[in-house]
Design a protein around this motif. Structure first.
Motif, PDB file in Angstrom:
ATOM      1  N   PHE A  88     -57.955 -68.496 -44.595  1.00 55.34           N
ATOM      2  CA  PHE A  88     -56.727 -67.720 -44.393  1.00 55.34           C
ATOM      3  C   PHE A  88     -56.342 -66.978 -45.672  1.00 55.34           C
ATOM      4  O   PHE A  88     -56.006 -65.788 -45.635  1.00 55.34           O
ATOM      5  CB  PHE A  88     -55.591 -68.652 -43.954  1.00 55.34           C
ATOM      6  N   MET A  89     -56.401 -67.666 -46.794  1.00 50.74           N
ATOM      7  CA  MET A  89     -56.003 -67.054 -48.065  1.00 50.74           C
ATOM      8  C   MET A  89     -56.922 -65.895 -48.448  1.00 50.74           C
ATOM      9  O   MET A  89     -56.454 -64.885 -48.963  1.00 50.74           O
ATOM     10  CB  MET A  89     -56.015 -68.105 -49.181  1.00 50.74           C
ATOM     11  N   GLU A  90     -58.200 -66.026 -48.165  1.00 50.13           N
ATOM     12  CA  GLU A  90     -59.157 -64.991 -48.553  1.00 50.13           C
ATOM     13  C   GLU A  90     -59.250 -63.843 -47.548  1.00 50.13           C
ATOM     14  O   GLU A  90     -59.425 -62.696 -47.931  1.00 50.13           O
ATOM     15  CB  GLU A  90     -60.544 -65.609 -48.732  1.00 50.13           C
ATOM     16  N   ARG A  91     -59.131 -64.161 -46.254  1.00 56.67           N
ATOM     17  CA  ARG A  91     -59.393 -63.148 -45.239  1.00 56.67           C
ATOM     18  C   ARG A  91     -58.122 -62.538 -44.656  1.00 56.67           C
ATOM     19  O   ARG A  91     -58.027 -61.333 -44.495  1.00 56.67           O
ATOM     20  CB  ARG A  91     -60.237 -63.758 -44.123  1.00 56.67           C
ATOM     21  N   ASP A  92     -57.152 -63.362 -44.309  1.00 58.02           N
ATOM     22  CA  ASP A  92     -55.981 -62.881 -43.569  1.00 58.02           C
ATOM     23  C   ASP A  92     -54.796 -62.502 -44.451  1.00 58.02           C
ATOM     24  O   ASP A  92     -54.098 -61.537 -44.160  1.00 58.02           O
ATOM     25  CB  ASP A  92     -55.516 -63.936 -42.558  1.00 58.02           C
ATOM     26  N   LEU A  93     -54.552 -63.263 -45.477  1.00 54.49           N
ATOM     27  CA  LEU A  93     -53.368 -63.031 -46.305  1.00 54.49           C
ATOM     28  C   LEU A  93     -53.345 -61.666 -46.987  1.00 54.49           C
ATOM     29  O   LEU A  93     -52.295 -61.010 -46.979  1.00 54.49           O
ATOM     30  CB  LEU A  93     -53.221 -64.161 -47.325  1.00 54.49           C
ATOM     31  N   PRO A  94     -54.450 -61.189 -47.550  1.00 54.05           N
ATOM     32  CA  PRO A  94     -54.406 -59.848 -48.155  1.00 54.05           C
ATOM     33  C   PRO A  94     -53.976 -58.761 -47.161  1.00 54.05           C
ATOM     34  O   PRO A  94     -53.198 -57.869 -47.508  1.00 54.05           O
ATOM     35  CB  PRO A  94     -55.834 -59.621 -48.651  1.00 54.05           C
ATOM     36  N   LEU A  96     -52.106 -59.231 -44.474  1.00 54.66           N
ATOM     37  CA  LEU A  96     -50.685 -59.458 -44.208  1.00 54.66           C
ATOM     38  C   LEU A  96     -49.835 -58.861 -45.337  1.00 54.66           C
ATOM     39  O   LEU A  96     -48.861 -58.142 -45.074  1.00 54.66           O
ATOM     40  CB  LEU A  96     -50.389 -60.947 -44.064  1.00 54.66           C
ATOM     41  N   PHE A  97     -50.196 -59.126 -46.566  1.00 62.02           N
ATOM     42  CA  PHE A  97     -49.441 -58.584 -47.704  1.00 62.02           C
ATOM     43  C   PHE A  97     -49.465 -57.058 -47.706  1.00 62.02           C
ATOM     44  O   PHE A  97     -48.457 -56.414 -47.970  1.00 62.02           O
ATOM     45  CB  PHE A  97     -49.987 -59.112 -49.027  1.00 62.02           C
ATOM     46  N   ARG A  98     -50.608 -56.498 -47.409  1.00 60.56           N
ATOM     47  CA  ARG A  98     -50.720 -55.035 -47.361  1.00 60.56           C
ATOM     48  C   ARG A  98     -49.783 -54.467 -46.304  1.00 60.56           C
ATOM     49  O   ARG A  98     -49.067 -53.495 -46.541  1.00 60.56           O
ATOM     50  CB  ARG A  98     -52.163 -54.625 -47.085  1.00 60.56           C
ATOM     51  N   ASN A  99     -49.765 -55.080 -45.121  1.00 63.40           N
ATOM     52  CA  ASN A  99     -48.883 -54.614 -44.052  1.00 63.40           C
ATOM     53  C   ASN A  99     -47.413 -54.783 -44.414  1.00 63.40           C
ATOM     54  O   ASN A  99     -46.594 -53.907 -44.106  1.00 63.40           O
ATOM     55  CB  ASN A  99     -49.209 -55.309 -42.732  1.00 63.40           C
ATOM     56  N   LEU A 100     -47.073 -55.875 -45.054  1.00 65.43           N
ATOM     57  CA  LEU A 100     -45.683 -56.055 -45.497  1.00 65.43           C
ATOM     58  C   LEU A 100     -45.274 -54.927 -46.435  1.00 65.43           C
ATOM     59  O   LEU A 100     -44.180 -54.378 -46.319  1.00 65.43           O
ATOM     60  CB  LEU A 100     -45.499 -57.408 -46.200  1.00 65.43           C
ATOM     61  N   TYR A 101     -46.159 -54.607 -47.354  1.00 65.08           N
ATOM     62  CA  TYR A 101     -45.874 -53.533 -48.308  1.00 65.08           C
ATOM     63  C   TYR A 101     -45.741 -52.185 -47.589  1.00 65.08           C
ATOM     64  O   TYR A 101     -44.774 -51.444 -47.802  1.00 65.08           O
ATOM     65  CB  TYR A 101     -46.975 -53.468 -49.366  1.00 65.08           C
ATOM     66  N   LEU A 102     -46.707 -51.870 -46.726  1.00 69.98           N
ATOM     67  CA  LEU A 102     -46.695 -50.582 -46.037  1.00 69.98           C
ATOM     68  C   LEU A 102     -45.494 -50.421 -45.116  1.00 69.98           C
ATOM     69  O   LEU A 102     -44.992 -49.303 -44.932  1.00 69.98           O
ATOM     70  CB  LEU A 102     -47.982 -50.405 -45.215  1.00 69.98           C
ATOM     71  N   GLU A 109     -37.932 -61.976 -44.004  1.00 67.99           N
ATOM     72  CA  GLU A 109     -37.895 -61.589 -42.591  1.00 67.99           C
ATOM     73  C   GLU A 109     -38.902 -62.417 -41.786  1.00 67.99           C
ATOM     74  O   GLU A 109     -38.645 -62.773 -40.631  1.00 67.99           O
ATOM     75  CB  GLU A 109     -38.228 -60.110 -42.422  1.00 67.99           C
ATOM     76  N   LEU A 110     -40.035 -62.707 -42.400  1.00 69.34           N
ATOM     77  CA  LEU A 110     -41.071 -63.474 -41.717  1.00 69.34           C
ATOM     78  C   LEU A 110     -40.682 -64.943 -41.557  1.00 69.34           C
ATOM     79  O   LEU A 110     -41.062 -65.575 -40.578  1.00 69.34           O
ATOM     80  CB  LEU A 110     -42.390 -63.393 -42.480  1.00 69.34           C
ATOM     81  N   ALA A 111     -39.928 -65.478 -42.503  1.00 69.77           N
ATOM     82  CA  ALA A 111     -39.551 -66.888 -42.442  1.00 69.77           C
ATOM     83  C   ALA A 111     -38.778 -67.191 -41.158  1.00 69.77           C
ATOM     84  O   ALA A 111     -39.051 -68.194 -40.487  1.00 69.77           O
ATOM     85  CB  ALA A 111     -38.731 -67.279 -43.668  1.00 69.77           C
ATOM     86  N   VAL A 112     -37.849 -66.337 -40.793  1.00 73.99           N
ATOM     87  CA  VAL A 112     -37.065 -66.533 -39.575  1.00 73.99           C
ATOM     88  C   VAL A 112     -37.976 -66.442 -38.351  1.00 73.99           C
ATOM     89  O   VAL A 112     -37.904 -67.278 -37.437  1.00 73.99           O
ATOM     90  CB  VAL A 112     -35.928 -65.486 -39.491  1.00 73.99           C
TER      91      VAL A 112
END
Length: 132
Positions: A88-94, A96-102, A109-112
């Protein structure tokens, strides 16, 4: 099972096996489906499942008891979680972070949304007993 082209099928099956273990559907010491049984269930070649089982055995998630079949190892829960977490850390998280930024979103917001997802998809008693 729907397979993605972005990852080898045997690794996707390994994810499937790990998920069954993490959801406690397959418990420590329990026999898991044979190579042929899982191949039929997932509609794949038995050689692909055999490759998956060899891979999981090397990673000490399952063990082969000669003449009896494959079983969930005693360290499977810990090892499967570590395996899935690293993946997850190597494949999915980057991504996810990119989409959050874009999308100019904040992690808060994701925590809720995550808490709502857990409540609606997992039994609160076991915290991981069923997935929709």
């Amino acid at each position: 099972m729907q397979f993605r082209e972005s990852q080898p099928i045997y690794l996707q099956i390994a994810d499937y096996v790990c998920e069954r273990i993490l959801l406690k559907e397959w418990k420590t010491g329990e026999r898991i489906p044979s190579v042929r049984e899982l191949a039929v269930q997932l509609e794949v070649n038995p050689n692909t499942v055999l490759r998956t089982y060899d891979y999981l055995q090397q990673n000490e998630i399952i063990q082969n008891q000669r003449g009896v079949g494959y079983h969930v190892s005693s360290s499977a829960m810990k090892t499967a979680m570590k395996y899935r977490r690293n993946d997850f850390m190597e494949r999915d998280l980057p991504s996810l972070f990119r989409n959050l930024y874009l999308l100019d979103m904040e992690i808060e917001e994701l925590a809720v949304m995550y808490e709502k997802y857990k409540r609606s998809n997992f039994n609160e008693k076991s915290n991981m007993s069923r997935v929709k």
